[in-house]
Design an enzyme around this catalytic site. Sequence first.
Site, mmCIF file in Angstrom:
data_model
loop_
_atom_site.group_PDB
_atom_site.id
_atom_site.type_symbol
_atom_site.label_atom_id
_atom_site.label_comp_id
_atom_site.label_asym_id
_atom_site.label_seq_id
_atom_site.Cartn_x
_atom_site.Cartn_y
_atom_site.Cartn_z
ATOM 1 N N LYS A 1 -34.398 -45.081 82.882
ATOM 2 C CA LYS A 1 -35.030 -45.874 81.817
ATOM 3 C C LYS A 1 -36.269 -46.589 82.360
ATOM 4 C CE LYS A 1 -34.752 -47.727 77.550
ATOM 5 N NZ LYS A 1 -33.958 -48.878 77.186
ATOM 6 N N ASN B 1 -39.947 -46.635 80.909
ATOM 7 C CA ASN B 1 -40.566 -47.886 80.468
ATOM 8 C C ASN B 1 -41.756 -48.281 81.329
ATOM 9 O OD1 ASN B 1 -38.823 -48.322 78.340
ATOM 10 N ND2 ASN B 1 -37.377 -49.481 79.567
ATOM 11 N N ASN C 1 -47.310 -43.930 71.360
ATOM 12 C CA ASN C 1 -46.726 -43.218 72.500
ATOM 13 C C ASN C 1 -47.252 -41.789 72.644
ATOM 14 O OD1 ASN C 1 -45.267 -45.531 72.726
ATOM 15 N ND2 ASN C 1 -43.250 -44.604 72.395
#
Lengths: 294, 294
Positions: free
Chosen positions: B178, B182, B196
């Site tokens: 993750k 991130n 994104n």
Amino acid sequence: MDIGIIGAGAVGLLFAGYLGKRHNVTVYARRKEQREQLEAYGVTVWREGRRGQTDVQAKSLSALDSRHDLVILAVKGYDLDESLFITVPTETPLLFLQNGIGHMDLLKTLPYDTVMAASVEHGALKENEHTVLHKGVGATNIALVRGASGPLQRLLEEKDAAFPFVKEDDYEAMLLRKLFINAIINPLTAIAGCVNGEVASNPYYSALIEQAYGELLHLHPHMEEVISLEDIKRVCMNTAQNRSSMLKDVENGRMTEIESILGELVRKTSPRDMPVMNTLYLLVKGKESAGRMT
Amino acid sequence: MDIGIIGAGAVGLLFAGYLGKRHNVTVYARRKEQREQLEAYGVTVWREGRRGQTDVQAKSLSALDSRHDLVILAVKGYDLDESLFITVPTETPLLFLQNGIGHMDLLKTLPYDTVMAASVEHGALKENEHTVLHKGVGATNIALVRGASGPLQRLLEEKDAAFPFVKEDDYEAMLLRKLFINAIINPLTAIAGCVNGEVASNPYYSALIEQAYGELLHLHPHMEEVISLEDIKRVCMNTAQNRSSMLKDVENGRMTEIESILGELVRKTSPRDMPVMNTLYLLVKGKESAGRMT
């Protein structure tokens, strides 16, 4: 003198407006509409709320002729190309006004007898085809790359407090000095979206200024004596409320000068040696290409 | 189970809304107004235009009591502090939902018998004090850090297609996976000011994704098998139209999660080893502090 100025953007118009007061100036502009307006209205320079008007001639590049005592290249670095002035005889002195060092190789190898480079510190904003706002009075620093100093002396003799010329001895140091300033302040303000003062006062941006300065110095160690970190921060503070041209270009989805300012550097150098500069370069390129795609 | 949820932001409310359907849920919220609204209206979850309402209890942190079978920490990483749950007995299982690895040391050293970490993939947007918009159904991946797997099994038994739980074996790999996502996507979108999808499709941003991935991999070489560069680009494309939470935080002048996501990394590592990450970190910090000062 009889002066030809190639390029009628903010800087070209500014030079035409001031030099046209004592010299016979011809502006070479690409677009017919602009040439017609320049012929009809001359160049108007606004400074501190007052306007000055100067008559100039305006011609297309194909009409560039051989009688000039000086030809000034006032196009942006990305538009600079030898084909622009191919019809100018090699005896004619040339003066280059571009930012960055993208044109350094060209300066060295040109077959012209007299070549000069300038670092322009004026703030100028083009209002319309024939009007320029003179926002900040700086100086035009000029250094001889090679050749005769006659035309340079003639410019130095102009005693216009609003448009002074200053002689520099070392054109490479002069261009590198401007490059250090432009390479650090312009991309950072364009990415951060802030005025020049903020990149010096914000501690995080200020840390990036330091890292970027270190990278440039690593590449040009002798520049430490020409421009210090404090000099760069002082430029930020002296122009604290200014929005850099690169910031304005990015905001308006226009092409920026990132290639002439940083393109050369990052391509010549490994990203490992200039990681901060490389990251700033890619971020500006990304914003630039996104703006131009939409 | 009797579940306590500390924190009533988007993620806390989402968990309360779904878990409250089968469990006895108490939400611990700092502000009195929010507690009153939660007690009066329960939690409302909107998903695909339909609303679901769940009754919950709401208390202040000082009323945190010892009867819970599970306590879920749903505060942001920067608000996570041991003092939050000091009154919870060490037999009570804890579940941490924070992004990044800023809480990794805490997870390892806590005196609690049973500790779990989660990587939450849901998209959630807080609408008001008691309403959350469930924007994207993902999964809640949970791994046991230590202790008994009972509470984890109970969560895994929930068969709610809109709110699934998935068991992971290696909590460090899960959190790092993750983190990779991130640490790369969030700062880049926040700085570039784009959705994104654009950071993957724009060639310059995409080059930065690659360089940033390389730096993270250098730090955590074994992660190459857990998450590839293609995986990261796929996450961008799967959430192409999303504006990352960090982008929204920067745009709204709010504090971002940059410290929990990148702060730890850049402080542990020399800027020389993570120059791109370090530059992205400073640019987000700069934007964050500029936004909060104005």
